[in-house]
Scaffold this motif. Structure first.
Motif, PDB file in Angstrom:
ATOM      1  N   VAL A   9       0.856  -1.185   0.000  1.00 21.03           N
ATOM      2  CA  VAL A   9       0.000   0.000   0.000  1.00 21.03           C
ATOM      3  C   VAL A   9       0.891   1.235   0.000  1.00 21.03           C
ATOM      4  O   VAL A   9       1.822   1.343   0.793  1.00 21.03           O
ATOM      5  CB  VAL A   9      -0.913   0.024   1.255  1.00 21.03           C
ATOM      6  CG1 VAL A   9      -1.767   1.272   1.278  1.00 21.03           C
ATOM      7  CG2 VAL A   9      -1.775  -1.230   1.319  1.00 21.03           C
ATOM      8  N   SER A  10       0.602   2.144  -0.928  1.00 27.76           N
ATOM      9  CA  SER A  10       1.296   3.431  -0.940  1.00 27.76           C
ATOM     10  C   SER A  10       0.240   4.518  -0.850  1.00 27.76           C
ATOM     11  O   SER A  10      -0.950   4.234  -0.822  1.00 27.76           O
ATOM     12  CB  SER A  10       2.128   3.590  -2.225  1.00 27.76           C
ATOM     13  OG  SER A  10       1.273   3.785  -3.336  1.00 27.76           O
ATOM     14  N   SER A  11       0.669   5.754  -0.833  1.00 25.55           N
ATOM     15  CA  SER A  11      -0.292   6.859  -0.768  1.00 25.55           C
ATOM     16  C   SER A  11      -1.137   6.945  -2.035  1.00 25.55           C
ATOM     17  O   SER A  11      -2.209   7.535  -2.031  1.00 25.55           O
ATOM     18  CB  SER A  11       0.438   8.179  -0.526  1.00 25.55           C
ATOM     19  OG  SER A  11       1.352   8.418  -1.579  1.00 25.55           O
ATOM     20  N   LYS A  12      -0.657   6.340  -3.118  1.00 24.47           N
ATOM     21  CA  LYS A  12      -1.351   6.445  -4.399  1.00 24.47           C
ATOM     22  C   LYS A  12      -2.154   5.210  -4.776  1.00 24.47           C
ATOM     23  O   LYS A  12      -3.133   5.298  -5.504  1.00 24.47           O
ATOM     24  CB  LYS A  12      -0.342   6.721  -5.515  1.00 24.47           C
ATOM     25  CG  LYS A  12       0.369   8.037  -5.354  1.00 24.47           C
ATOM     26  CD  LYS A  12       1.367   8.238  -6.463  1.00 24.47           C
ATOM     27  CE  LYS A  12       2.104   9.551  -6.241  1.00 24.47           C
ATOM     28  NZ  LYS A  12       3.134   9.779  -7.226  1.00 24.47           N
ATOM     29  N   GLU A  13      -1.714   4.000  -4.308  1.00 25.47           N
ATOM     30  CA  GLU A  13      -2.375   2.797  -4.786  1.00 25.47           C
ATOM     31  C   GLU A  13      -2.129   1.597  -3.871  1.00 25.47           C
ATOM     32  O   GLU A  13      -1.265   1.632  -3.004  1.00 25.47           O
ATOM     33  CB  GLU A  13      -1.876   2.438  -6.188  1.00 25.47           C
ATOM     34  CG  GLU A  13      -0.399   2.078  -6.215  1.00 25.47           C
ATOM     35  CD  GLU A  13       0.111   1.754  -7.613  1.00 25.47           C
ATOM     36  OE1 GLU A  13      -0.701   1.523  -8.507  1.00 25.47           O
ATOM     37  OE2 GLU A  13       1.335   1.733  -7.780  1.00 25.47           O
ATOM     38  N   VAL A  14      -2.900   0.560  -4.133  1.00 25.89           N
ATOM     39  CA  VAL A  14      -2.667  -0.747  -3.537  1.00 25.89           C
ATOM     40  C   VAL A  14      -2.204  -1.645  -4.687  1.00 25.89           C
ATOM     41  O   VAL A  14      -2.915  -1.806  -5.670  1.00 25.89           O
ATOM     42  CB  VAL A  14      -3.953  -1.326  -2.904  1.00 25.89           C
ATOM     43  CG1 VAL A  14      -3.717  -2.741  -2.411  1.00 25.89           C
ATOM     44  CG2 VAL A  14      -4.434  -0.428  -1.773  1.00 25.89           C
ATOM     45  N   MET A  15      -0.982  -2.184  -4.562  1.00 29.60           N
ATOM     46  CA  MET A  15      -0.424  -3.002  -5.634  1.00 29.60           C
ATOM     47  C   MET A  15      -0.366  -4.460  -5.176  1.00 29.60           C
ATOM     48  O   MET A  15       0.314  -4.784  -4.193  1.00 29.60           O
ATOM     49  CB  MET A  15       0.983  -2.526  -5.992  1.00 29.60           C
ATOM     50  CG  MET A  15       1.587  -3.302  -7.139  1.00 29.60           C
ATOM     51  SD  MET A  15       3.144  -2.613  -7.786  1.00 29.60           S
ATOM     52  CE  MET A  15       4.149  -2.474  -6.343  1.00 29.60           C
ATOM     53  N   LYS A  16      -1.107  -5.322  -5.898  1.00 29.45           N
ATOM     54  CA  LYS A  16      -1.082  -6.750  -5.598  1.00 29.45           C
ATOM     55  C   LYS A  16       0.231  -7.315  -6.125  1.00 29.45           C
ATOM     56  O   LYS A  16       0.567  -7.143  -7.289  1.00 29.45           O
ATOM     57  CB  LYS A  16      -2.265  -7.455  -6.244  1.00 29.45           C
ATOM     58  CG  LYS A  16      -2.399  -8.906  -5.854  1.00 29.45           C
ATOM     59  CD  LYS A  16      -3.586  -9.521  -6.565  1.00 29.45           C
ATOM     60  CE  LYS A  16      -4.404 -10.308  -5.591  1.00 29.45           C
ATOM     61  NZ  LYS A  16      -5.614 -10.846  -6.212  1.00 29.45           N
ATOM     62  N   LEU A  17       0.976  -7.998  -5.245  1.00 25.62           N
ATOM     63  CA  LEU A  17       2.291  -8.502  -5.603  1.00 25.62           C
ATOM     64  C   LEU A  17       2.292 -10.004  -5.892  1.00 25.62           C
ATOM     65  O   LEU A  17       3.039 -10.465  -6.744  1.00 25.62           O
ATOM     66  CB  LEU A  17       3.283  -8.221  -4.474  1.00 25.62           C
ATOM     67  CG  LEU A  17       3.389  -6.767  -4.022  1.00 25.62           C
ATOM     68  CD1 LEU A  17       4.311  -6.643  -2.833  1.00 25.62           C
ATOM     69  CD2 LEU A  17       3.865  -5.889  -5.164  1.00 25.62           C
ATOM     70  N   ALA A  18       1.468 -10.745  -5.149  1.00 22.81           N
ATOM     71  CA  ALA A  18       1.465 -12.195  -5.327  1.00 22.81           C
ATOM     72  C   ALA A  18       0.249 -12.803  -4.652  1.00 22.81           C
ATOM     73  O   ALA A  18      -0.308 -12.230  -3.718  1.00 22.81           O
ATOM     74  CB  ALA A  18       2.733 -12.799  -4.725  1.00 22.81           C
ATOM     75  N   VAL A  19      -0.134 -13.974  -5.143  1.00 25.83           N
ATOM     76  CA  VAL A  19      -1.113 -14.825  -4.475  1.00 25.83           C
ATOM     77  C   VAL A  19      -0.393 -16.137  -4.209  1.00 25.83           C
ATOM     78  O   VAL A  19       0.146 -16.748  -5.137  1.00 25.83           O
ATOM     79  CB  VAL A  19      -2.369 -15.055  -5.340  1.00 25.83           C
ATOM     80  CG1 VAL A  19      -3.307 -16.028  -4.666  1.00 25.83           C
ATOM     81  CG2 VAL A  19      -3.068 -13.729  -5.605  1.00 25.83           C
ATOM     82  N   LEU A  20      -0.344 -16.529  -2.945  1.00 29.41           N
ATOM     83  CA  LEU A  20       0.433 -17.704  -2.569  1.00 29.41           C
ATOM     84  C   LEU A  20      -0.470 -18.883  -2.251  1.00 29.41           C
ATOM     85  O   LEU A  20      -1.433 -18.748  -1.501  1.00 29.41           O
ATOM     86  CB  LEU A  20       1.314 -17.375  -1.362  1.00 29.41           C
ATOM     87  CG  LEU A  20       2.311 -16.242  -1.583  1.00 29.41           C
ATOM     88  CD1 LEU A  20       3.027 -15.901  -0.288  1.00 29.41           C
ATOM     89  CD2 LEU A  20       3.309 -16.608  -2.664  1.00 29.41           C
ATOM     90  N   PRO A  21      -0.142 -20.052  -2.786  1.00 29.55           N
ATOM     91  CA  PRO A  21      -0.941 -21.253  -2.564  1.00 29.55           C
ATOM     92  C   PRO A  21      -0.493 -22.018  -1.315  1.00 29.55           C
ATOM     93  O   PRO A  21       0.547 -21.696  -0.717  1.00 29.55           O
ATOM     94  CB  PRO A  21      -0.640 -22.070  -3.826  1.00 29.55           C
ATOM     95  CG  PRO A  21       0.800 -21.747  -4.112  1.00 29.55           C
ATOM     96  CD  PRO A  21       0.928 -20.284  -3.760  1.00 29.55           C
ATOM     97  N   PRO A  22      -1.233 -23.061  -0.959  1.00 28.86           N
ATOM     98  CA  PRO A  22      -0.795 -23.940   0.135  1.00 28.86           C
ATOM     99  C   PRO A  22       0.608 -24.484  -0.140  1.00 28.86           C
ATOM    100  O   PRO A  22       0.993 -24.721  -1.290  1.00 28.86           O
ATOM    101  CB  PRO A  22      -1.845 -25.065   0.108  1.00 28.86           C
ATOM    102  CG  PRO A  22      -3.069 -24.410  -0.439  1.00 28.86           C
ATOM    103  CD  PRO A  22      -2.546 -23.447  -1.477  1.00 28.86           C
ATOM    104  N   GLY A  23       1.367 -24.638   0.929  1.00 33.84           N
ATOM    105  CA  GLY A  23       2.744 -25.105   0.808  1.00 33.84           C
ATOM    106  C   GLY A  23       3.751 -23.991   0.690  1.00 33.84           C
ATOM    107  O   GLY A  23       4.957 -24.235   0.705  1.00 33.84           O
TER     108      GLY A  23
END
Length: 153
Positions: free
Chosen positions: A69-83
């Protein structure tokens, strides 16, 4: 509480940055004594950006999203699976977490905090070394991939 599902999830994770911890059944049963199981619900925050906690979370089931999260946006970096594992960056660096880690699919994670890791190191040094090396490998793999580098937590 049984750790079988976590060990299976780790063994079955084939992602490029998989947490490759290979322990036998007895070692897993020893390790569980140092971990805290946490049942997760959608929206739970495992790691808050900017906090100095050195805990590492091992994902048994469900889904986890990493975003900054920054003052300008929310940036999705990764989606992590089980394991998968999260928190590895701050575990080693002792720096505040650079991103938020939020549950997007209910499940279970196992938490290893710094105090419990120190106890593991004192009582089971070989196992602690295996855990640390596997965490270090995840960190190295994520840093080597430009797209995953930002997802180091």
């Amino acid at each position: 509480m049984s750790i079988q599902n976590l060990s299976r999830a780790i063994a079955e994770n084939t992602s490029s940055d998989a947490f490759a911890l290979t322990l036998n059944v007895q070692q897993w049963e020893t390790l569980v004594g140092y971990l805290q199981p946490i049942e997760t619900s959608v929206g739970d925050v495992l790691i808050e950006q900017g906090t100095p906690d050195r805990s590492v979370f091992f994902i048994e089931s469900g889904a986890i999203s990493v975003h900054r999260v920054s003052s300008k946006e929310v940036m999705k970096l990764a989606v992590l699976p089980p394991g998968s594992v999260v928190g590895e960056g701050s575990f080693f660096s002792r720096q505040p977490h650079p991103a938020n880690v939020v549950v997007t699919g209910a499940g279970r994670v196992w938490r290893l905090n710094a105090i419990r890791f120190a106890e593991l190191s004192n009582r089971q040094p070989n196992m602690a070394l295996e855990v640390a090396m596997a965490l270090g490998a995840v960190l190295a793999k994520r840093m080597a991939h430009r797209s995953k580098r930002v997802a180091v937590t």
